[in-house]
Design an enzyme around this catalytic site. Structure first.
Site, mmCIF file in Angstrom:
data_model
loop_
_atom_site.group_PDB
_atom_site.id
_atom_site.type_symbol
_atom_site.label_atom_id
_atom_site.label_comp_id
_atom_site.label_asym_id
_atom_site.label_seq_id
_atom_site.Cartn_x
_atom_site.Cartn_y
_atom_site.Cartn_z
ATOM 1 N N CYS A 39 -3.726 6.507 0.774
ATOM 2 C CA CYS A 39 -3.633 5.383 -0.165
ATOM 3 C C CYS A 39 -3.495 5.848 -1.608
ATOM 4 O O CYS A 39 -3.805 5.110 -2.546
ATOM 5 C CB CYS A 39 -4.838 4.454 -0.019
ATOM 6 S SG CYS A 39 -4.959 3.739 1.632
ATOM 7 N N ALA A 54 -8.895 0.718 5.935
ATOM 8 C CA ALA A 54 -7.727 0.477 5.091
ATOM 9 C C ALA A 54 -7.191 -0.925 5.341
ATOM 10 O O ALA A 54 -7.365 -1.499 6.426
ATOM 11 C CB ALA A 54 -6.636 1.510 5.380
ATOM 12 N N ILE A 55 -6.531 -1.474 4.327
ATOM 13 C CA ILE A 55 -5.914 -2.792 4.408
ATOM 14 C C ILE A 55 -4.484 -2.690 3.878
ATOM 15 O O ILE A 55 -4.259 -2.128 2.811
ATOM 16 C CB ILE A 55 -6.689 -3.832 3.583
ATOM 17 C CG1 ILE A 55 -8.108 -4.010 4.132
ATOM 18 C CG2 ILE A 55 -5.953 -5.177 3.553
ATOM 19 C CD1 ILE A 55 -8.992 -4.872 3.259
ATOM 20 N N GLY A 62 0.798 -1.217 0.000
ATOM 21 C CA GLY A 62 0.000 0.000 0.000
ATOM 22 C C GLY A 62 0.831 1.268 0.000
ATOM 23 O O GLY A 62 2.048 1.247 -0.206
ATOM 24 N N PHE A 100 0.456 5.715 1.522
ATOM 25 C CA PHE A 100 0.401 6.425 2.795
ATOM 26 C C PHE A 100 -0.937 6.200 3.483
ATOM 27 O O PHE A 100 -1.994 6.193 2.837
ATOM 28 C CB PHE A 100 0.592 7.935 2.581
ATOM 29 C CG PHE A 100 2.022 8.359 2.437
ATOM 30 C CD1 PHE A 100 2.851 8.471 3.537
ATOM 31 C CD2 PHE A 100 2.545 8.648 1.185
ATOM 32 C CE1 PHE A 100 4.174 8.866 3.405
ATOM 33 C CE2 PHE A 100 3.857 9.042 1.040
ATOM 34 C CZ PHE A 100 4.679 9.153 2.149
ATOM 35 N N THR A 101 -0.879 6.049 4.795
ATOM 36 C CA THR A 101 -2.103 6.032 5.575
ATOM 37 C C THR A 101 -1.845 6.713 6.914
ATOM 38 O O THR A 101 -0.700 6.965 7.296
ATOM 39 C CB THR A 101 -2.649 4.609 5.772
ATOM 40 O OG1 THR A 101 -3.999 4.681 6.244
ATOM 41 C CG2 THR A 101 -1.813 3.824 6.765
ATOM 42 N N GLY A 140 -2.025 -5.353 8.743
ATOM 43 C CA GLY A 140 -3.423 -5.771 8.777
ATOM 44 C C GLY A 140 -4.395 -4.724 8.300
ATOM 45 O O GLY A 140 -4.320 -4.263 7.159
ATOM 46 N N ILE A 141 -5.307 -4.299 9.207
ATOM 47 C CA ILE A 141 -6.396 -3.402 8.822
ATOM 48 C C ILE A 141 -6.477 -2.243 9.804
ATOM 49 O O ILE A 141 -5.951 -2.294 10.914
ATOM 50 C CB ILE A 141 -7.751 -4.129 8.788
ATOM 51 C CG1 ILE A 141 -8.201 -4.503 10.217
ATOM 52 C CG2 ILE A 141 -7.681 -5.380 7.894
ATOM 53 C CD1 ILE A 141 -9.647 -4.899 10.329
ATOM 54 N N SER A 142 -7.166 -1.184 9.369
ATOM 55 C CA SER A 142 -7.528 -0.102 10.287
ATOM 56 C C SER A 142 -8.952 0.330 9.969
ATOM 57 O O SER A 142 -9.313 0.513 8.801
ATOM 58 C CB SER A 142 -6.567 1.085 10.182
ATOM 59 O OG SER A 142 -6.527 1.599 8.867
#
Length: 246
Positions: A202, A171-172, A98, A100-101, A184-186
């Protein structure tokens, strides 16, 4: 507030079982919830240590739920131009997939350490499972969410008089080492959505971000955790209480 849980979606459950990511045999996945905020670098170090232990057969799989203090992370596909305000929060370069998050208070991060040697060695099936997990959890709040071609993560459609748009609610980003997953995830429960303004989340500038509270769902983090736990078990299999690695 958490609505009455929806019945498990048979198509989701069957899809997960067919893909191999669902496992009812063997040790259950440990489910750990951290208290307070967990700094990013110690979290990554703890994940890497646990991944090595899982790969060696010395530890069970783990889902670790936590909150970070405000920060940005850059995945392996991130573009420097998508970091709009480098001085706003700490920036961590990371090996996950991925771009940026943002992570911060009010956002539930779930680090997922699963052994794909037991679950089919299929990364695409894993990502579909993560998507189904999030979608199922959101469904327990009456939120209709889905995935979109060409866009990573989970999205909701928003409509008003004469307008409509799609916003990202989760997000993943994962990495796999020796067929064991991490990162993982958020899920955005009640973060400060202005904090996303320092990046192009993203790499997608034409769509926004949202949260449960932004959608009008008054949910506590405990309620979000309960929905995530219920949905996870439908998609991946049973869990048992565990201890946070840090």
């Amino acid at each position: 507030m958490l609505a009455d849980p929806l019945s498990p979606d048979p198509s989701t459950t069957d899809s997960a079982k067919d893909s191999g990511v669902f496992r009812a045999d063997g040790p259950p996945v440990e489910w750990a919830v951290a208290s307070g905020y967990v700094d990013y670098e110690p979290a990554v170090a703890a994940m890497e240590a646990r991944v090595a232990a899982i790969a060696a057969g010395d530890a069970p799989e783990l889902v670790w739920l936590l909150e970070h203090p405000p920060l940005y992370t850059a995945g392996v596909s991130s573009k420097d131009g998508d970091l709009l305000d480098a001085g706003r929060f700490p920036v961590h370069r990371t090996g996950r997939g991925g771009q940026f998050t943002y992570h911060g208070p009010g956002q539930r991060v779930a680090y997922v350490m699963l052994d794909l040697n037991r679950r089919g060695r299929d990364v695409r099936a894993l990502v579909r499972g993560l998507e189904d997990w999030i979608i199922g959890a959101l469904g327990e709040f009456g939120v209709e969410a889905g995935v979109r071609d060409g866009r990573v993560g989970v999205w909701v459609e928003r409509k008003g008089a004469g307008w409509s748009r799609e916003d990202k609610i989760a997000a993943i980003g994962v990495k796999v080492r020796r067929w064991v997953t991490f990162h993982g995830i958020s899920l955005n429960v009640e973060p400060d959505l202005d904090h996303f303004g320092g990046i192009v989340p993203c790499g997608i500038s034409e769509h926004g971000v949202t949260s449960l509270v932004d959608l009008g769902v008054i949910a506590t983090m405990d309620e979000a955790d309960a929905a995530l736990k219920s949905s996870f078990q439908r998609v991946f299999g049973p869990v048992t209480p565990g201890s946070p690695p840090v």
